[in-house]
Design an enzyme around this catalytic site. Structure first.
Site, PDB file in Angstrom:
ATOM      1  N   ASP A  72     -17.354 104.228 -35.969  1.00 23.88           N
ATOM      2  CA  ASP A  72     -18.227 104.945 -35.045  1.00 23.88           C
ATOM      3  C   ASP A  72     -18.884 104.004 -34.044  1.00 23.88           C
ATOM      4  O   ASP A  72     -18.767 102.789 -34.146  1.00 23.88           O
ATOM      5  CB  ASP A  72     -19.296 105.725 -35.823  1.00 23.88           C
ATOM      6  CG  ASP A  72     -19.857 104.944 -37.017  1.00 23.88           C
ATOM      7  OD1 ASP A  72     -19.947 103.704 -36.910  1.00 23.88           O
ATOM      8  OD2 ASP A  72     -20.197 105.559 -38.038  1.00 23.88           O
ATOM      9  N   ASP A 141     -28.007 110.795 -47.415  1.00 19.29           N
ATOM     10  CA  ASP A 141     -27.719 112.226 -47.479  1.00 19.29           C
ATOM     11  C   ASP A 141     -26.233 112.508 -47.678  1.00 19.29           C
ATOM     12  O   ASP A 141     -25.779 113.639 -47.521  1.00 19.29           O
ATOM     13  CB  ASP A 141     -28.217 112.935 -46.214  1.00 19.29           C
ATOM     14  CG  ASP A 141     -27.571 112.395 -44.941  1.00 19.29           C
ATOM     15  OD1 ASP A 141     -26.704 111.493 -45.032  1.00 19.29           O
ATOM     16  OD2 ASP A 141     -27.939 112.870 -43.846  1.00 19.29           O
ATOM     17  N   HIS A 143     -23.635 111.267 -45.943  1.00 22.42           N
ATOM     18  CA  HIS A 143     -22.727 111.253 -44.796  1.00 22.42           C
ATOM     19  C   HIS A 143     -21.841 110.011 -44.819  1.00 22.42           C
ATOM     20  O   HIS A 143     -22.250 108.946 -45.273  1.00 22.42           O
ATOM     21  CB  HIS A 143     -23.496 111.360 -43.466  1.00 22.42           C
ATOM     22  CG  HIS A 143     -24.252 110.133 -43.079  1.00 22.42           C
ATOM     23  ND1 HIS A 143     -25.617 110.001 -43.247  1.00 22.42           N
ATOM     24  CD2 HIS A 143     -23.850 108.972 -42.502  1.00 22.42           C
ATOM     25  CE1 HIS A 143     -26.017 108.833 -42.787  1.00 22.42           C
ATOM     26  NE2 HIS A 143     -24.956 108.183 -42.334  1.00 22.42           N
ATOM     27  N   GLU A 148     -22.362 114.010 -40.477  1.00 26.05           N
ATOM     28  CA  GLU A 148     -23.615 114.431 -41.089  1.00 26.05           C
ATOM     29  C   GLU A 148     -23.406 115.650 -41.992  1.00 26.05           C
ATOM     30  O   GLU A 148     -22.349 116.288 -41.947  1.00 26.05           O
ATOM     31  CB  GLU A 148     -24.629 114.762 -39.985  1.00 26.05           C
ATOM     32  CG  GLU A 148     -24.869 113.645 -38.980  1.00 26.05           C
ATOM     33  CD  GLU A 148     -25.799 112.561 -39.499  1.00 26.05           C
ATOM     34  OE1 GLU A 148     -25.917 112.400 -40.718  1.00 26.05           O
ATOM     35  OE2 GLU A 148     -26.423 111.871 -38.674  1.00 26.05           O
TER      36      GLU A 148
END
Length: 266
Positions: A72, A141, A143, A148
């Site tokens: 990314d 979380d 991801h 996400e």
């Protein structure tokens, strides 16, 4: 799915680095047949990059015939910005090894047409056939890359809006000022990751314990994109002791016994 439960983050770095070196050397890459390696940024892989640099300098591995694809990149940060993932990779890894510049692939977060840039990246991956090994990390979380919670589990490389939790977590790299953290990023998709021949996810620290528990003991769920790893034929998570605190004791013991020979290679 494999789980490699180790004691410390340092051991995770050493074990994963040796695994990558073994995969590259076993592949016997050439200029016409490079080994294709997917790479992450962030704090977790720093130990791995440090160990890979050491192993390279010791003559145990060459990256001359390795092609890399990063997961990314932020949208809008100049490539030479100290917190761009271009800068991160060059400072922490690429400038210390013998990789050819033309074999380094990182998304361009400043492209005029971001959608076209994402398609170009997907096409470039396909031009190599596949990614042989994709190393990644996981967020608190769950991801992976910037996929996400609630991301499509068949998603491809695309533009993503970052959640507030992710921006807060990443603000530590921007002097603690969340307003300096970009709101958009380009990221490979979950489907892009799943196309890799092999995936190795690094998990360290108690903050990742809930994500690890969801990945290993939970069901496949788009709210925990890391859980998709359960569906990969060669998915593996390499973790330290603090990150296993939410797992059942019998789960950890099972994998300790199952992977005893591999753990003992440290």
């Amino acid at each position: 799915m494999r789980l490699i439960p180790l004691k410390s983050a340092s051991q995770v770095g050493l074990w994963s680095a040796r695994y990558i070196v073994d995969r590259i050397n076993g592949f016997k890459p050439t200029a016409d047949r490079p080994f294709v390696l997917g790479l992450p940024t962030g704090g977790t892989p720093l130990n791995t990059y440090k160990r890979l640099i050491e192993l390279h300098k010791a003559g145990e591995v060459s990256f001359e015939h390795v092609a890399t694809f990063n997961m990314d990149e932020y949208v809008g940060l100049p490539e030479d910005h100290p917190e761009s993932y271009h800068s991160f990779m060059h400072n922490n890894f690429f400038c210390h090894i013998d990789i050819r510049p033309e074999n380094i692939n990182i998304l361009n977060g400043n492209a005029e047409d971001l959608v076209a840039e994402c398609k170009r990246y997907e096409d470039k991956i396909k031009s190599y056939g596949k990614i042989n090994l994709f190393m990644g990390g996981v967020g608190n979380d769950g991801h992976i890359a910037f996929n996400e919670p609630a991301s499509s589990l068949s998603s491809r490389t695309r533009v993503k809006t970052l959640t507030e939790d992710t921006r807060i977590a990443n603000s530590r790299f921007f002097g603690g000022d969340m307003e300096q953290v970009p709101k958009l990023a380009l990221t490979v998709g979950v489907g892009t990751l799943m196309d890799a021949e092999e995936i190795m996810i690094l998990v360290t620290g108690h903050g990742k314990a809930q994500a690890l528990q969801a990945a290993v003991e939970g069901s496949v769920n788009h709210m925990w994109t890391i859980s998709t790893l359960q569906l990969h034929p060669k998915g593996m998570m390499v973790c330290d002791e603090p990150s296993t605190m939410e797992l059942k004791v019998k789960t950890v013991r099972y994998f300790q016994q199952l992977e005893a020979a591999n753990i003992g290679r440290l």
